[in-house]
Design an enzyme around this catalytic site. Structure first.
Site, PDB file in Angstrom:
ATOM      1  N   ASN A  34       5.210  -1.209 -10.068  1.00 40.84           N
ATOM      2  CA  ASN A  34       6.139  -1.354  -8.760  1.00 40.84           C
ATOM      3  C   ASN A  34       6.182  -2.736  -8.135  1.00 40.84           C
ATOM      4  N   LEU A  35       5.858  -3.649  -8.912  1.00 37.93           N
ATOM      5  CA  LEU A  35       5.813  -4.970  -8.871  1.00 37.93           C
ATOM      6  C   LEU A  35       5.014  -5.488  -7.591  1.00 37.93           C
ATOM      7  N   SER A  86     -13.635  -0.478 -15.684  1.00 38.26           N
ATOM      8  CA  SER A  86     -14.206  -1.916 -15.376  1.00 38.26           C
ATOM      9  C   SER A  86     -15.769  -1.737 -15.247  1.00 38.26           C
ATOM     10  N   TYR A  99     -13.842  -0.076  -4.598  1.00 41.34           N
ATOM     11  CA  TYR A  99     -12.970  -0.049  -6.012  1.00 41.34           C
ATOM     12  C   TYR A  99     -13.989   0.416  -7.187  1.00 41.34           C
ATOM     13  N   LYS A 104     -12.767   3.880  -9.633  1.00 45.82           N
ATOM     14  CA  LYS A 104     -12.904   3.896 -11.139  1.00 45.82           C
ATOM     15  C   LYS A 104     -13.698   4.716 -11.634  1.00 45.82           C
ATOM     16  N   PHE A 151     -15.233  -6.376 -18.793  1.00 49.64           N
ATOM     17  CA  PHE A 151     -16.161  -7.139 -18.332  1.00 49.64           C
ATOM     18  C   PHE A 151     -15.413  -8.227 -17.441  1.00 49.64           C
ATOM     19  N   ASN A 152     -15.365  -9.526 -17.763  1.00 52.01           N
ATOM     20  CA  ASN A 152     -14.609 -10.507 -16.846  1.00 52.01           C
ATOM     21  C   ASN A 152     -13.346 -11.090 -17.692  1.00 52.01           C
ATOM     22  N   ASN A 190     -11.730 -14.974  -7.977  1.00 54.10           N
ATOM     23  CA  ASN A 190     -12.306 -15.343  -9.249  1.00 54.10           C
ATOM     24  C   ASN A 190     -12.360 -16.413  -9.587  1.00 54.10           C
ATOM     25  N   ARG A 237     -22.490 -15.242  -2.698  1.00 54.97           N
ATOM     26  CA  ARG A 237     -21.362 -14.345  -2.049  1.00 54.97           C
ATOM     27  C   ARG A 237     -22.013 -12.806  -1.779  1.00 54.97           C
ATOM     28  N   ASP A 285     -22.886  -9.882  -4.687  1.00 57.38           N
ATOM     29  CA  ASP A 285     -22.928 -10.656  -6.322  1.00 57.38           C
ATOM     30  C   ASP A 285     -24.308 -10.423  -6.876  1.00 57.38           C
TER      31      ASP A 285
HETATM   32  P1  NAD Z   1      -2.803  -6.629 -11.950  1.00 58.61           P
HETATM   33  O1  NAD Z   1      -2.923  -6.502 -10.468  1.00 58.61           O
HETATM   34  O2  NAD Z   1      -2.250  -8.118 -12.651  1.00 58.61           O
HETATM   35  O3  NAD Z   1      -2.002  -5.609 -12.714  1.00 58.61           O
HETATM   36  C1  NAD Z   1      -1.695  -4.151 -12.200  1.00 58.61           C
HETATM   37  C2  NAD Z   1      -0.149  -4.133 -12.276  1.00 58.61           C
HETATM   38  O4  NAD Z   1      -0.167  -2.762 -11.820  1.00 58.61           O
HETATM   39  C3  NAD Z   1       0.433  -4.752 -11.342  1.00 58.61           C
HETATM   40  O5  NAD Z   1       1.569  -5.462 -11.998  1.00 58.61           O
HETATM   41  C4  NAD Z   1       0.934  -4.027 -10.024  1.00 58.61           C
HETATM   42  O6  NAD Z   1       2.196  -4.372  -9.737  1.00 58.61           O
HETATM   43  C5  NAD Z   1       0.932  -2.624 -10.786  1.00 58.61           C
HETATM   44  N1  NAD Z   1       0.528  -1.633  -9.703  1.00 58.61           N
HETATM   45  C6  NAD Z   1      -0.256  -1.504  -8.939  1.00 58.61           C
HETATM   46  N2  NAD Z   1      -0.321  -0.570  -8.167  1.00 58.61           N
HETATM   47  C7  NAD Z   1       0.723   0.125  -8.625  1.00 58.61           C
HETATM   48  C8  NAD Z   1       1.071   1.632  -8.371  1.00 58.61           C
HETATM   49  N3  NAD Z   1       0.751   2.263  -7.676  1.00 58.61           N
HETATM   50  N4  NAD Z   1       2.229   1.863  -9.100  1.00 58.61           N
HETATM   51  C9  NAD Z   1       3.032   1.210 -10.117  1.00 58.61           C
HETATM   52  N5  NAD Z   1       2.431   0.062 -10.278  1.00 58.61           N
HETATM   53  C10 NAD Z   1       1.244  -0.570  -9.663  1.00 58.61           C
HETATM   54  O7  NAD Z   1      -4.233  -6.490 -12.360  1.00 58.61           O
HETATM   55  P2  NAD Z   1      -4.957  -6.739 -14.074  1.00 58.61           P
HETATM   56  O8  NAD Z   1      -5.990  -7.577 -13.771  1.00 58.61           O
HETATM   57  O9  NAD Z   1      -3.726  -6.705 -15.067  1.00 58.61           O
HETATM   58  O10 NAD Z   1      -5.690  -5.166 -14.004  1.00 58.61           O
HETATM   59  C11 NAD Z   1      -5.045  -4.270 -14.696  1.00 58.61           C
HETATM   60  C12 NAD Z   1      -6.198  -2.759 -14.746  1.00 58.61           C
HETATM   61  O11 NAD Z   1      -7.312  -3.333 -15.327  1.00 58.61           O
HETATM   62  C13 NAD Z   1      -6.409  -2.528 -13.220  1.00 58.61           C
HETATM   63  O12 NAD Z   1      -6.566  -1.128 -13.118  1.00 58.61           O
HETATM   64  C14 NAD Z   1      -7.711  -3.129 -12.974  1.00 58.61           C
HETATM   65  O13 NAD Z   1      -8.433  -2.242 -11.953  1.00 58.61           O
HETATM   66  C15 NAD Z   1      -8.434  -3.009 -14.201  1.00 58.61           C
HETATM   67  N6  NAD Z   1      -9.458  -3.904 -14.362  1.00 58.61           N
HETATM   68  C16 NAD Z   1      -9.049  -5.560 -13.938  1.00 58.61           C
HETATM   69  C17 NAD Z   1     -10.073  -6.439 -14.167  1.00 58.61           C
HETATM   70  C18 NAD Z   1      -9.826  -7.783 -14.094  1.00 58.61           C
HETATM   71  O14 NAD Z   1     -10.574  -8.593 -13.804  1.00 58.61           O
HETATM   72  N7  NAD Z   1      -8.541  -8.268 -14.003  1.00 58.61           N
HETATM   73  C19 NAD Z   1     -11.592  -5.932 -14.535  1.00 58.61           C
HETATM   74  C20 NAD Z   1     -11.690  -4.665 -14.738  1.00 58.61           C
HETATM   75  C21 NAD Z   1     -10.789  -3.718 -14.791  1.00 58.61           C
HETATM   76  C1  UD1 Z   2     -15.219  -9.540  -9.844  1.00 54.09           C
HETATM   77  C2  UD1 Z   2     -15.627  -8.544  -9.181  1.00 54.09           C
HETATM   78  C3  UD1 Z   2     -15.430  -7.252 -10.071  1.00 54.09           C
HETATM   79  C4  UD1 Z   2     -14.262  -7.597 -11.092  1.00 54.09           C
HETATM   80  C5  UD1 Z   2     -14.049  -9.074 -11.678  1.00 54.09           C
HETATM   81  C6  UD1 Z   2     -12.621  -9.041 -12.377  1.00 54.09           C
HETATM   82  C7  UD1 Z   2     -16.946  -8.536  -7.386  1.00 54.09           C
HETATM   83  C8  UD1 Z   2     -18.462  -8.442  -6.629  1.00 54.09           C
HETATM   84  N1  UD1 Z   2     -16.906  -8.229  -8.452  1.00 54.09           N
HETATM   85  O1  UD1 Z   2     -16.414 -10.017 -10.746  1.00 54.09           O
HETATM   86  O2  UD1 Z   2     -15.336  -5.887  -9.844  1.00 54.09           O
HETATM   87  O3  UD1 Z   2     -13.992  -6.475 -12.155  1.00 54.09           O
HETATM   88  O4  UD1 Z   2     -14.074  -9.803 -10.463  1.00 54.09           O
HETATM   89  O5  UD1 Z   2     -12.765 -10.392 -13.154  1.00 54.09           O
HETATM   90  O6  UD1 Z   2     -16.003  -9.179  -6.771  1.00 54.09           O
HETATM   91  N2  UD1 Z   2     -17.973 -17.497  -8.333  1.00 54.09           N
HETATM   92  C9  UD1 Z   2     -18.072 -18.918  -7.633  1.00 54.09           C
HETATM   93  N3  UD1 Z   2     -17.098 -19.313  -7.118  1.00 54.09           N
HETATM   94  C10 UD1 Z   2     -15.732 -18.752  -6.822  1.00 54.09           C
HETATM   95  C11 UD1 Z   2     -15.523 -17.594  -7.413  1.00 54.09           C
HETATM   96  C12 UD1 Z   2     -16.595 -17.030  -8.365  1.00 54.09           C
HETATM   97  O7  UD1 Z   2     -19.073 -19.543  -7.565  1.00 54.09           O
HETATM   98  O8  UD1 Z   2     -14.774 -19.321  -6.180  1.00 54.09           O
HETATM   99  C13 UD1 Z   2     -19.092 -17.090  -9.000  1.00 54.09           C
HETATM  100  C14 UD1 Z   2     -19.309 -15.711  -8.474  1.00 54.09           C
HETATM  101  O9  UD1 Z   2     -20.560 -15.877  -7.711  1.00 54.09           O
HETATM  102  C15 UD1 Z   2     -19.943 -15.170 -10.091  1.00 54.09           C
HETATM  103  C16 UD1 Z   2     -18.901 -15.763 -10.877  1.00 54.09           C
HETATM  104  O10 UD1 Z   2     -18.615 -16.908 -10.574  1.00 54.09           O
HETATM  105  O11 UD1 Z   2     -21.289 -15.623 -10.226  1.00 54.09           O
HETATM  106  C17 UD1 Z   2     -18.047 -15.102 -11.437  1.00 54.09           C
HETATM  107  O12 UD1 Z   2     -17.295 -14.246 -10.532  1.00 54.09           O
HETATM  108  P1  UD1 Z   2     -15.832 -13.619 -10.340  1.00 54.09           P
HETATM  109  O13 UD1 Z   2     -14.712 -14.391 -11.202  1.00 54.09           O
HETATM  110  O14 UD1 Z   2     -15.206 -13.441  -9.053  1.00 54.09           O
HETATM  111  O15 UD1 Z   2     -16.136 -12.237 -10.811  1.00 54.09           O
HETATM  112  P2  UD1 Z   2     -17.273 -11.145 -10.553  1.00 54.09           P
HETATM  113  O16 UD1 Z   2     -17.650 -11.285  -9.378  1.00 54.09           O
HETATM  114  O17 UD1 Z   2     -18.151 -11.179 -11.746  1.00 54.09           O
END
Ligand code: NAD
Ligand code: UD1
Length: 343
Positions: free
Chosen positions: A33-34, A125, A150, A154, A179-180, A200, A293, A296
Site C-alpha cells: 500500500n506504499l 522478529s 508490536y 508478531k 534479529f537487527n 534505529n 532508552r 532497551d
Molecule cells: P518496511 O516498512 O520497509 O516494509 C513494510 C512494507 O509493507 C512497506 O512497503 C509498507 O508500505 C507495506 N505495508 C505496511 N502495511 C501494509 C498493509 N496493511 N498492506 C499492504 N502493505 C503494507 O519494513 P521492513 O523493515 O521491510 O519490515 C518487513 C517486515 O519484517 C515487517 O513485517 C516487519 O515487522 C518485519 N521485521 C522487520 C525488522 C526490521 O528491523 N526492519 C525486524 C524484524 C521484523
Molecule cells: C529495535 C526494536 C526491535 C526491532 C528492531 C529493528 C525496540 C525496543 N526494539 O531493536 O523490536 O525489531 O529495532 O531493527 O525499539 N541506539 C542508540 N542510539 C540510537 C539508536 C539506537 O544508542 O539513536 C542503541 C540502542 O539503545 C540499542 C542499539 O543501539 O542498544 C540498537 O538499537 P536499534 O537499532 O533501535 O535496535 P533495537 O533496539 O535492538
C-alpha cells in the site's frame, strides 16, 4: 517458473528479498500500500535484475484485492512482509498494529485457504523474545512475553500460523525471526530510508556521517557489556533475503510449521558500530552519551544453529560489509527514494 506473491515487497527487507527471488528465477507479484515505501523502488529493482515485477498497490487487509490477485495470477507461495514495525508507535497506537499485522495476516490466510494456496513465509522478529536473558536466544527461548504491542502482534500471528498448520496438513509455513536487519544492496540502488528521525542505530549513524544530523545519541553507557553500550546481532539485509530463498526451498520439500532465527550469532556494541562507520566513511562521527532508552535490553543476539542445520543457511556478510553497503546507499541517496524530501 514459480510465482511468488510478496506482500510489503516495496519495503526495506521485501525489496531486497524481491531481488534475490527474481535473480533465482521466480516470477513475482508485489502487493504494497506504499504506506512506508515508494514505487521508485520498483524502477531500481528493474535496474538491478532487468525484470519488472508485477505491482499491485493495495492493502493486505483488503480481501477483494487479495482475491483478485489470486484469481489473476497462479500464485505458488506467499512471502508476507506487509506490516508496521515501530515499537514506540505500537505503544501509542496499538490498534494500528493489531489491524495491519494481525488482521492483515488473518485476511491473507483466509484468502489463501479459499484459493488453495498453502505455502507461506512470515516475517517475525526477535522482539517476540521480550526481555528474555537467555543469551544467545534460541527458538525456544520464549520464557517471557513480548514487552510491547508490536511484539505481541508478531507472536499472535505466529500462534495463528502454528494452529493453522495443525488444522490442515496441506499448510507449509516458515516463520523467520529476524534479529537487527541493516545494510543495503551492494549496487547502492536500494536500501532503507526511514521517514523522519530514525529510531534505529544504523540509519541514525549514517545520517550523522553524511552530515544530516550533528551527533549520535548513545542510549546508555552503563550496561553490563564490555564497553557499557548496548549489544545487538546486526544482520546484513542481503543475508536475510537469502534466508528467505532457503526457506522457500525447504517449504517445497516439507509440510508443517517451521520456525527459524535469522541472525549472525554475534553481537556488536553501539560504540563498535560507530567506530566501523567512522573507518568506512573516513568521517569523525560525533556522539554523546544519554540515559538508557526505556525498554532497551543490555544485549540481544541469536543462536543461529537451527537455520544452519535445517536450511543450510548461514549469514556470511560481516560488520564491515554491513557498514560499507549502508554508507554507499546513504551517500548515493541522501534523501532515499525521494529527491524532493527535506533532510
Ligand atoms: P518496511 O516498512 O520497509 O516494509 C513494510 C512494507 O509493507 C512497506 O512497503 C509498507 O508500505 C507495506 N505495508 C505496511 N502495511 C501494509 C498493509 N496493511 N498492506 C499492504 N502493505 C503494507 O519494513 P521492513 O523493515 O521491510 O519490515 C518487513 C517486515 O519484517 C515487517 O513485517 C516487519 O515487522 C518485519 N521485521 C522487520 C525488522 C526490521 O528491523 N526492519 C525486524 C524484524 C521484523
Ligand atoms: C529495535 C526494536 C526491535 C526491532 C528492531 C529493528 C525496540 C525496543 N526494539 O531493536 O523490536 O525489531 O529495532 O531493527 O525499539 N541506539 C542508540 N542510539 C540510537 C539508536 C539506537 O544508542 O539513536 C542503541 C540502542 O539503545 C540499542 C542499539 O543501539 O542498544 C540498537 O538499537 P536499534 O537499532 O533501535 O535496535 P533495537 O533496539 O535492538
Amino acid at each position: 517458473m514459480k510465482t511468488i506473491l510478496i506482500t510489503g515487497g516495496a519495503g526495506y527487507i521485501g525489496s531486497h528479498t524481491l531481488v534475490e527471488c527474481l535473480q533465482a528465477g521466480y516470477q513475482a507479484v508485489v502487493l504494497d500500500n506504499l504506506s512506508n515505501s515508494s514505487s521508485e523502488v520498483l524502477n531500481r529493482i528493474r535496474c538491478i535484475t532487468g525484470v519488472s515485477p508485477i505491482f499491485v498497490q493495495g492493502d493486505v487487509c483488503d480481501a477483494e484485492v487479495l482475491t483478485n490477485i489470486f484469481s489473476t495470477y497462479t500464485i505458488d507461495v506467499v512471502i508476507h512482509f506487509a506490516g508496521v514495525k515501530a515499537v514506540g508507535e505500537s505503544v501509542q497506537d496499538p490498534i494500528k498494529y493489531y489491524k495491519n499485522n494481525v488482521a492483515g495476516s488473518l485476511v491473507l490466510c483466509q484468502i489463501m485457504c479459499n484459493m488453495n494456496v498453502f505455502k507461506l513465509v512470515f516475517s517475525s522478529s526477535a522482539t517476540v523474545y521480550g526481555d528474555s536473558r537467555d543469551m544467545p536466544l534460541r527458538e525456544d527461548s520464549l520464557n517471557t512475553s513480548p514487552i510491547n504491542p508490536y511484539g505481541h502482534s508478531k507472536l499472535m500471528v505466529e500462534q495463528m500460523l502454528s494452529d493453522l498448520a495443525k488444522s490442515d496438513p496441506r499448510w507449509s509455513i516458515a516463520v523467520l525471526r529476524y534479529f537487527n536487519p541493516v545494510g543495503a544492496h551492494a549496487s547502492g540502488l536500494i536500501g532503507e530510508h526511514p521517514k523522519g528521525v530514525p529510531n534505529n542505530l544504523f540509519p541514525y549513524v549514517s545520517q550523522v556521517a553524511v552530515g544530516l544530523r550533528p551527533f549520535v545519541c548513545v542510549f546508555g553507557n552503563d550496561y553490563p557489556t564490555a564497553d557499557g553500550t548496548g549489544v545487538r546481532d546486526y544482520i546484513h539485509v542481503v543475508d536475510l533475503a537469502q534466508g528467505h530463498l532457503m526457506a522457500l526451498n525447504y517449504l517445497n520439500a516439507h509440510n508443517g510449521y517451521f520456525l527459524w532465527n535469522l541472525g549472525t550469532g554475534r553481537g556488536y556494541s553501539v560504540l563498535e558500530v560507530i567506530k566501523a562507520f567512522s573507518t568506512v566513511s573516513q568521517v569523525d562521527i560525533a556522539y554523546e552519551f544519554l540515559p538508557r532508552r526505556p525498554g532497551d535490553l543490555a544485549e540481544c543476539w541469536s543462536a543461529p544453529q537451527k537455520a544452519s542445520l535445517e536450511l543450510g543457511w548461514n549469514a556470511s556478510l560481516d560488520l564491515n560489509s554491513m557498514v560499507t553497503d549502508s554508507w554507499r546507499w546513504q551517500t548515493l541517496n541522501p534523501h532515499g527514494y525521494d529527491v524532493e524530501e527535506e533532510g
